[in-house]
Structure formats: structure tokens, C-alpha cells
Enzyme design. Structure first.
Site, PDB file in Angstrom:
ATOM      1  N   THR A  59      17.838  28.964 -37.531  1.00  0.00           N
ATOM      2  CA  THR A  59      18.412  29.728 -38.643  1.00  0.00           C
ATOM      3  C   THR A  59      18.400  28.892 -39.924  1.00  0.00           C
ATOM      4  O   THR A  59      17.951  29.352 -40.978  1.00  0.00           O
ATOM      5  CB  THR A  59      19.848  30.193 -38.306  1.00  0.00           C
ATOM      6  OG1 THR A  59      19.812  30.910 -37.071  1.00  0.00           O
ATOM      7  CG2 THR A  59      20.416  31.088 -39.388  1.00  0.00           C
ATOM      8  N   LYS A  86      37.353  15.036 -43.888  1.00  0.00           N
ATOM      9  CA  LYS A  86      38.505  14.322 -44.464  1.00  0.00           C
ATOM     10  C   LYS A  86      39.683  15.271 -44.663  1.00  0.00           C
ATOM     11  O   LYS A  86      40.663  14.922 -45.303  1.00  0.00           O
ATOM     12  CB  LYS A  86      38.106  13.685 -45.795  1.00  0.00           C
ATOM     13  CG  LYS A  86      36.979  12.677 -45.662  1.00  0.00           C
ATOM     14  CD  LYS A  86      36.622  12.095 -47.021  1.00  0.00           C
ATOM     15  CE  LYS A  86      35.351  11.263 -46.928  1.00  0.00           C
ATOM     16  NZ  LYS A  86      34.732  11.060 -48.229  1.00  0.00           N
TER      17      LYS A  86
HETATM   18  C1  NCD Z   1      22.206  32.382 -32.069  1.00  0.00           C
HETATM   19  C2  NCD Z   1      23.484  32.008 -32.789  1.00  0.00           C
HETATM   20  O1  NCD Z   1      23.625  30.921 -33.315  1.00  0.00           O
HETATM   21  O2  NCD Z   1      24.366  32.863 -32.794  1.00  0.00           O
HETATM   22  N1  NCD Z   1      21.119  31.561 -32.340  1.00  0.00           N
HETATM   23  C3  NCD Z   1      20.384  31.734 -33.456  1.00  0.00           C
HETATM   24  O3  NCD Z   1      20.883  31.992 -34.525  1.00  0.00           O
HETATM   25  N2  NCD Z   1      19.057  31.640 -33.310  1.00  0.00           N
HETATM   26  C4  NCD Z   1      22.396  32.588 -30.642  1.00  0.00           C
HETATM   27  C5  NCD Z   1      22.851  31.436 -29.811  1.00  0.00           C
HETATM   28  O4  NCD Z   1      23.301  30.412 -30.314  1.00  0.00           O
HETATM   29  O5  NCD Z   1      22.783  31.589 -28.592  1.00  0.00           O
END
Ligand code: NCD
Length: 318
Positions: A59, A86
Site C-alpha cells: 500500500t 515521544k
Molecule cells: C491488507 C491490510 O493492510 O489491511 N493488506 C494490504 O493493504 N495489502 C490486508 C492484510 O494486512 O492482511
């Protein structure tokens, strides 16, 4: 293009035609990303700040890449190393950043609702990159784009979301989006991991994979979110894999052309068999990553257009 939002906080706030606008523009950004020269000037002059209070690989990387391809000045704040450690509050951090005049703020936070709260304190566009178990709108949009490109439509499909629904913002945002676009959503998993209230959202709930997968067009697997579990939700990973892990035998109950999805990161051998995940004839997991960059580019572009339009009168007065 129809998109009237100031922020992208959740799928909940979007109208179906706004979802379609993001997907249509994202299709154009897929083409841009496949060219040798991957630049556009949609965000030129704007500052994008990525604030991730929770770990992220795809992401964060895709928001950063999307911003750079569109010409924004992109800054990644390392929240592990920031003043939060902090004792500074989320709001203080936001106010400090706000004083530096960002235009787009991308935020991931472990608490549901934290990103909404933050959006009320700053005067730039805020994008939710995942808040607790609440929403992960760009993930649902990239999943929708992946499905639309594979199936030719994002309506009237049977879609199964399987596994740890209870702890998943991905599942929640997907259910909301797929309902808005008039699909039939099934949730499959052990009762400890599939909250009954999803039935009120029109989902069919199954605790048996073979039954639930029967004739579906799309199989969406979820990661077992161990970091959000504080007790015994499953007997053992071995047992879980046996009953709910996606393997060739279970997948055989879906339609012969059903696609397999996973938002990543994957636990191979826990919720999904590695061979299925890597099967280029069934799995669209790599496409999901590619669509992630395009959808984030489209979302930031649309928000930036609204931001500029809202600021235009101020500029005119000067
Ligand atoms: C997801 C998240 O962070 O919610 N991952 C992601 O954004 N690719 C799903 C997950 O962490 O399993």
C-alpha cells in the site's frame, strides 16, 4: 467524471457512479504505468505526505509510486521514528504536518476512525490507507478494478470472501463496494471469524468452504490477522488450513473460470496453497498489485481536481 468527495475515507461515502469514475480513470493509469515514460503532470506542484502508523509494503509503495508518476512531491513520514514515540498525540502530529501545507495526506492507522478524526483537523485531502478493522477503500477499489478487467463487469457476480473477516478492513470495504454494485457476496469462515451481523448487510454466511464456493465467479482469500487476535480464534493453523485453506480440491467447487484473489501479504500454507497463489491461469494476485498503483493514482487525481476547484475562488480573490 462524477466524483464530489473532498476526502477518501471509506467506500461507505461513495455513490456507485463515483466508484465507476475511479475505475474508469484507473484504467487510463494502467496504460500510463505500462509505458516507458510513466509521467503525467496531474499532481504537479502538489505535496503528498504518507503517514503510516502501521507497517505496510504494497500500500505504501503504490501510493508513493503513484504520486511520483503523477508529478507530486512525495514525502514518507517514518511514524515509528516520529514524535509519536515521544508521546505526541495523533492530532498534534497532524496539526504540525498541516502547518507545512500538504495537499494530499495518506494515512494508515491501527485504530478504526482515526483517519476520519484526522481529516476533520487538517485542510488538505485525506486518503484512508487502512484504519483498524474499519475500512481500506483503495484496496476495495483495486479489487473491483481487477475483477472488472478479468470478468468484464463489476455487477451481478457471485463473490466469496473467505477467512478472517472479523479482523479485516479489506473484507468490510469490499462487502460495501460489492453490495453497492449489486453483486452477491458470500462470506466463508469459522463462526469465530465471521461476525453474524454481516448477514444484515445482505451477505450469505457459510462455515463450509465446499458449500460456500459452489459456482462462485470470484474467490477472495484473506490473511489470518494474528496481530489483531487476542485469544483462540482458531484451533491450530494446520487445522485451519485443512478446513479453510484454499487448495485445488476446494477451488474445484467454484466456477471453472473463477479467479483467485488475495490482498497480501499471504501466509502460504495457512489460508492459501502456494501453488494456487502462483497459478497464472487462476490467480490474479499480481494484477491486484498492478491495479493498486493505478487506482491510487486515479483517487489522488480526482481528489486533487476537487481540491483545486475548491481553492480556485480564493486564488481569484488575490
Ligand atoms: C491488507 C491490510 O493492510 O489491511 N493488506 C494490504 O493493504 N495489502 C490486508 C492484510 O494486512 O492482511
Amino acid at each position: 467524471m462524477t466524483f464530489t468527495q473532498k476526502h477518501l475515507l471509506g467506500i461507505e461515502q461513495l455513490r456507485p457512479e463515483e466508484i465507476t469514475s475511479v475505475l474508469d480513470l484507473a484504467d487510463e493509469y494502467v496504460d500510463l504505468s505500462r509505458r516507458d515514460v510513466k509521467h503525467s503532470d496531474a499532481l504537479t506542484g502538489l505535496t503528498q505526505v504518507n503517514m503510516f502508523f502501521e507497517n505496510s509494503t504494497r500500500t505504501q509503495a503504490s501510493f508513493e509510486l503513484a504520486g511520483k508518476r503523477l508529478g507530486a512531491d512525495v514525502m514518507n513520514m517514518s511514524m515509528q521514528a516520529s514524535s509519536i514515540k515521544k508521546g505526541e498525540t495523533l492530532i498534534d502530529t497532524a496539526m504540525t504536518l498541516n502547518a507545512m501545507h500538504p495537499d494530499l495526506l495518506v494515512v494508515r492507522h491501527p485504530h478504526s476512525g482515526a483517519v476520519d478524526l484526522l481529516s476533520q483537523k487538517v485542510n488538505c485531502a485525506v486518503l484512508n490507507a487502512g484504519d483498524g478493522r474499519h475500512e481500506h477503500p483503495t484496496q476495495a477499489l483495486l479489487d473491483a478494478l481487477t475483477i472488472r478487467r478479468a470478468k468484464g463487469r463489476i455487477q451481478r457476480l457471485n463473490i466469496a470472501i473467505c477467512g478472517d473477516v472479523a479482523h479485516s478492513r479489506v473484507a468490510r470495504s469490499n462487502v460495501i463496494l460489492l453490495n453497492k454494485m449489486e453483486n452477491r457476496v458470500r462470506l466463508i469462515g469459522p463462526p469465530t471469524l465471521v461476525p453474524g451481523h454481516f448477514a444484515d448487510m445482505g451477505c450469505e454466511i457459510y462455515d463450509d468452504m465446499e458449500e460456500g464456493l459452489k459456482d462462485v465467479d470470484v474467490v477472495m482469500m484473506l490473511r489470518l490477522q494474528k496481530e489483531r487476535m487476542d485469544g483462540g480464534f482458531i484451533p491450530s493453523e494446520r487445522e485451519y488450513y485443512h478446513r479453510y485453506g484454499l487448495d485445488a480440491d476446494k477451488l474445484a467447487h467454484a466456477k471453472p473460470d473463477a479467479i483467485v484473489m488475495h490482498p497480501g501479504p499471504m501466509n502460504r500454507g495457512v489460508e492459501i496453497d502456494g501453488e494456487i497463489a502462483d497459478d497464472i491461469n487462476r490467480s490474479v494476485i499480481q494484477e491486484q498489485v498492478e491495479m493498486g498503483v493505478a487506482v491510487r493514482a486515479a483517487a489522488m487525481d480526482l481528489l486533487a481536481r476537487n481540491l483545486r476547484a475548491a481553492r480556485a475562488p480564493e486564488t481569484a480573490e488575490v
